[in-house]
Design a protein around this motif. Structure first.
Motif, PDB file in Angstrom:
ATOM      1  N   ASN A 237      10.094  -6.638   7.862  1.00 25.78           N
ATOM      2  CA  ASN A 237       9.420  -6.508   6.561  1.00 25.78           C
ATOM      3  C   ASN A 237       9.633  -7.713   5.658  1.00 25.78           C
TER       4      ASN A 237
ATOM      5  N   THR B 133      -3.694  -6.177   1.292  1.00 30.57           N
ATOM      6  CA  THR B 133      -4.499  -5.132   1.907  1.00 30.57           C
ATOM      7  C   THR B 133      -5.344  -4.505   0.812  1.00 30.57           C
ATOM      8  N   SER B 134      -5.995  -3.452   1.178  1.00 29.19           N
ATOM      9  CA  SER B 134      -6.818  -2.775   0.216  1.00 29.19           C
ATOM     10  C   SER B 134      -6.385  -1.320   0.214  1.00 29.19           C
ATOM     11  N   SER B 135      -6.108  -0.783  -0.958  1.00 30.69           N
ATOM     12  CA  SER B 135      -5.718   0.621  -1.020  1.00 30.69           C
ATOM     13  C   SER B 135      -6.954   1.478  -0.776  1.00 30.69           C
TER      14      SER B 135
ATOM     15  N   ALA C  75      -3.872  -4.454  -2.705  1.00 34.17           N
ATOM     16  CA  ALA C  75      -2.489  -4.004  -2.594  1.00 34.17           C
ATOM     17  C   ALA C  75      -1.747  -4.952  -1.670  1.00 34.17           C
ATOM     18  N   ILE C  76      -0.443  -4.741  -1.567  1.00 33.36           N
ATOM     19  CA  ILE C  76       0.375  -5.617  -0.724  1.00 33.36           C
ATOM     20  C   ILE C  76       1.111  -4.780   0.302  1.00 33.36           C
ATOM     21  N   ASN C  77       1.051  -5.193   1.547  1.00 29.38           N
ATOM     22  CA  ASN C  77       1.762  -4.512   2.624  1.00 29.38           C
ATOM     23  C   ASN C  77       2.795  -5.477   3.202  1.00 29.38           C
ATOM     24  N   LYS C  78       3.942  -4.937   3.596  1.00 32.62           N
ATOM     25  CA  LYS C  78       4.985  -5.780   4.178  1.00 32.62           C
ATOM     26  C   LYS C  78       4.879  -5.757   5.696  1.00 32.62           C
TER      27      LYS C  78
ATOM     28  N   GLU D 144      -3.907  -6.298   9.147  1.00 27.78           N
ATOM     29  CA  GLU D 144      -3.430  -5.619   7.949  1.00 27.78           C
ATOM     30  C   GLU D 144      -1.965  -5.234   8.084  1.00 27.78           C
ATOM     31  N   ASP D 145      -1.532  -5.061   9.311  1.00 27.53           N
ATOM     32  CA  ASP D 145      -0.143  -4.666   9.504  1.00 27.53           C
ATOM     33  C   ASP D 145       0.326  -5.133  10.868  1.00 27.53           C
TER      34      ASP D 145
ATOM     35  N   ARG E 247      -2.405  -3.428  13.290  1.00 29.36           N
ATOM     36  CA  ARG E 247      -3.528  -2.732  12.671  1.00 29.36           C
ATOM     37  C   ARG E 247      -4.475  -3.774  12.119  1.00 29.36           C
TER      38      ARG E 247
ATOM     39  N   SER F 221      -6.028   0.654  15.114  1.00 26.50           N
ATOM     40  CA  SER F 221      -4.615   0.437  15.421  1.00 26.50           C
ATOM     41  C   SER F 221      -4.428   0.376  16.924  1.00 26.50           C
TER      42      SER F 221
END
Lengths: 415, 208
Positions: free
Chosen positions: A103, A109-111, A117-120, A313-314, A370, A397
């Motif tokens: 992380n 990203t997009s909520s 938004a921000i994803n780790k 995205e992830d 993802r 995913s």
């Protein structure tokens, strides 16, 4: 007899047309929706291909990692490797072919309501020997007491027998292996076809010779105690360090690291404890892929970046470890995969850096990836959008699981 | 005699339209297949990864010898051999839903579907300890846009997939080589069941 030349009556034509409409009409609307579905399918296929390509490449490197690596490789006092690997002030004393980062990167990203938004995301650094150098076989030679000047055995050459190109280049990482001991050296100069100079200020090998009481073989330091035996036999391997991570824009990047090219201070056989001068303008003599971009930051980190997938995205890694119950200082027996086996994870990021020796225990790495489409599809509602205002964002995913095959066997038994 | 120049009758036209419509409906059928193909490709890709994941987990168990797998004999069925941990092959008993791997991290074993972390002993239990938790993929990060926080995340259980692990001894006792076959099946949009099969041979060779 009257000539019968009347054809259809208007009524007949109307009835036929009406029948045709009744039958064709639904088919047309069906084809229209099929067309829409097909367009969506193309978007999804695009997204999936990105995930698939990324997984394939990461999986290959995971299976390769640690190839030909000695169990423990010293990087004592290296002023180059530690910042390169991002260990900051927590300088490592050993180098491992797997370096997880839990992380530690952020991606936009997009909520589900459409807001940014921000994803780790995780990152993973892997190392393995370069099979293109000397056909994967070690280069054998002798090293002087400083551990810095490496001379090939008489009759052997640094030129590749088939291509006649230099097998090593300035900026390459090498493992210097002598029996049970090994160190990392960074090529700073090549003399002719039979001599390699390793950078002195940052090469662990050099430091072994200069600072340690023992040499690479664990004998008392040769230079002081045994002037007749000033050269010892060692083998060297060239190796890659690659890092996978996702940048803030969702590009999955495979970063291939190089040491910044040096100019050697002091010349052959002369120790230079203060470090060699760094030439940030010089590029390593390697080309890494069509889309690779070369970056060299002042002093410490140089790399080729290859974007291998977009719209990520992830990215998450989990690790299956060899079980251990042996002592209080070691982590308790773990049955399932762990999110963070140590190293980066620690201090600032919620892991425990003191357990980084567990990196040798990693036997399987699970990769979650993802991917999202570039744009929302406004014809469809997002089921997770509580406001029901934004369109649907295609996401896909995929998970892969890869064994670290080179960690099997006695080389990497827990210590 | 006047030349006869008769056109089509209404009946003929209607018959022609019906024939044409039949043809068009057949074409529409092809269209349906065309539409479902990308989804099929997607399912196939997921199934391939699942099969690969199952196989890698078995290789992991064999090579790294976690609890329950300290011998090569553990790569066998739980009922026929008390050392084994895999679900019995009798009939179709070892076809299960795509359950999570369970505490041992190995797919196809009697502790699949359990979310606990405590080791579950499989000795002689067949499929007796199976849980019900399905493997799922997170599909949406929720209102915060962050996958690492689980609140509001959307997920998709792999309900349409099933898996089967078949283990065959290749040598007489003491067994030194086994064949492991992994089947992952899925239902396509048009109702067919398709299977991805992966076969691997394991030996009890150990690097000294």
């Amino acid at each position: 007899m009257k000539k019968n030349n009347s054809g259809f009556s208007l009524i007949e034509l109307l009835v036929a047309a009406a029948l045709l409409l009744v039958i064709i009409g639904p088919l047309l609307s069906f084809m229209r929706s099929a067309q829409l579905l097909r367009a969506n399918a193309y978007k999804l296929t695009d997204v999936e291909q990105n995930a698939r390509a990324a997984l394939l490449l990461i999986g290959r490197d995971i299976q390769n990692t640690g190839y030909n690596f000695p169990p423990k490789t010293e990087i004592v006092g290296s002023t180059l490797l530690t910042p390169l690997l991002g260990t900051g002030s927590n300088a490592l004393s050993s180098f491992y072919p797997i370096i997880p980062g839990n992380n530690i990167n952020q991606v936009y990203t997009s909520s589900s309501t459409g807001a940014q938004a921000i994803n780790k995301t995780d990152q993973l650094t892997l190392a393995y020997t370069n099979q293109r150098v000397n056909g994967g076989l070690p280069i054998v030679g002798t090293v002087d007491p400083t551990g810095r000047t490496f001379t090939l055995l008489t009759g052997t050459s640094l030129l590749d027998p088939t291509t006649s190109q230099q097998m090593l280049n300035v900026g390459d990482f090498c493992i210097l292996n002598a029996g049970q001991n090994s160190a990392i050296g960074i090529v700073s100069q090549i003399n002719g076809t039979n001599q390699v100079l390793f950078s002195s200020g940052d090469s662990a090998a050099a430091n072994y010779g200069i600072n340690n009481a023992t040499d690479l073989l664990g004998n008392s330091k040769l230079g002081n105690l045994d002037p007749l035996n000033t050269k010892q036999l060692i083998t060297i391997y060239s190796f890659y360090i690659v890092t996978y991570f996702v940048d803030s824009n969702g590009n999955l990047i495979r970063r291939e690291h190089y040491a910044p090219p040096h100019t050697t201070v002091g010349g052959v056989g002369v120790a230079s404890p203060s470090g060699d001068a760094i030439d940030t303008n010089a590029k390593p003599l390697v080309a890494k892929g069509l889309n690779a971009t070369y970056t060299c930051n002042a002093g410490n980190t140089c790399y080729y970046d290859n974007i291998i997938a977009t719209g990520i995205e992830d990215l998450q890694f989990t690790y299956s470890l060899v079980e251990r119950t042996d002592s209080v200082t070691k982590l308790p027996l773990t049955t399932g995969p762990v999110d963070d086996p140590g190293f980066y994870g620690a201090a600032a990021n919620g892991g425990n850096q003191s357990t980084n020796y567990r990196l040798l225990d990693i036997r399987r790495i699970n990769v979650f990836i993802r991917v999202r489409a570039q744009e929302r599809d406004n014809k469809l509602k997002d089921p997770y959008d509580t406001t029901k205002k934004t369109g649907y964002l295609y996401r896909f995913s995929l998970e892969g699981s890869y064994n670290t095959r080179n960690f099997y066997g006695s080389n990497y038994k827990p210590t | 005699m006047a030349k006869k120049e008769k056109g089509f009758s209404l009946v003929e036209i209607v018959i022609a339209i019906i024939i044409m419509a039949t043809g068009l409906v057949a074409l529409a059928g092809a269209l349906v297949v065309g539409i479902t193909l990308p989804k099929r490709a997607r399912q196939q890709e997921v199934a391939k990864q699942l099969a690969n994941e199952i196989m890698e987990s078995i290789i992991f168990a064999k090579e790294s010898q976690p609890s329950g797998y300290t011998t090569f004999d553990a790569i066998s069925y739980a009922d026929s051999n008390s050392l084994g941990r895999f679900i019995s092959s009798s009939g179709n008993a070892n076809i299960t839903k795509m359950l999570v791997a369970g505490p041992d991290g190995v797919y196809g074993t009697c502790d699949d579907g359990n979310t606990s972390t405590a080791f579950i002993d499989c000795a002689g239990s067949g499929a007796g300890n199976l849980g019900t938790t399905l493997r799922s993929y997170t599909t949406d990060p929720g209102s915060d846009g962050d996958y690492s926080t689980t609140s509001g995340n959307g997920s998709n259980s792999l309900v349409e997939y099933s898996r089967q692990v078949i283990i065959t001894d290749l040598t007489p006792a003491p067994v030194s080589a086994k064949q492991v076959e992994v089947n992952v099946s899925y239902k396509t949009a048009i109702g067919n069941t398709e299977t991805v099969k992966l076969v691997c041979r394991l030996t009890n060779f150990k690097t000294l």
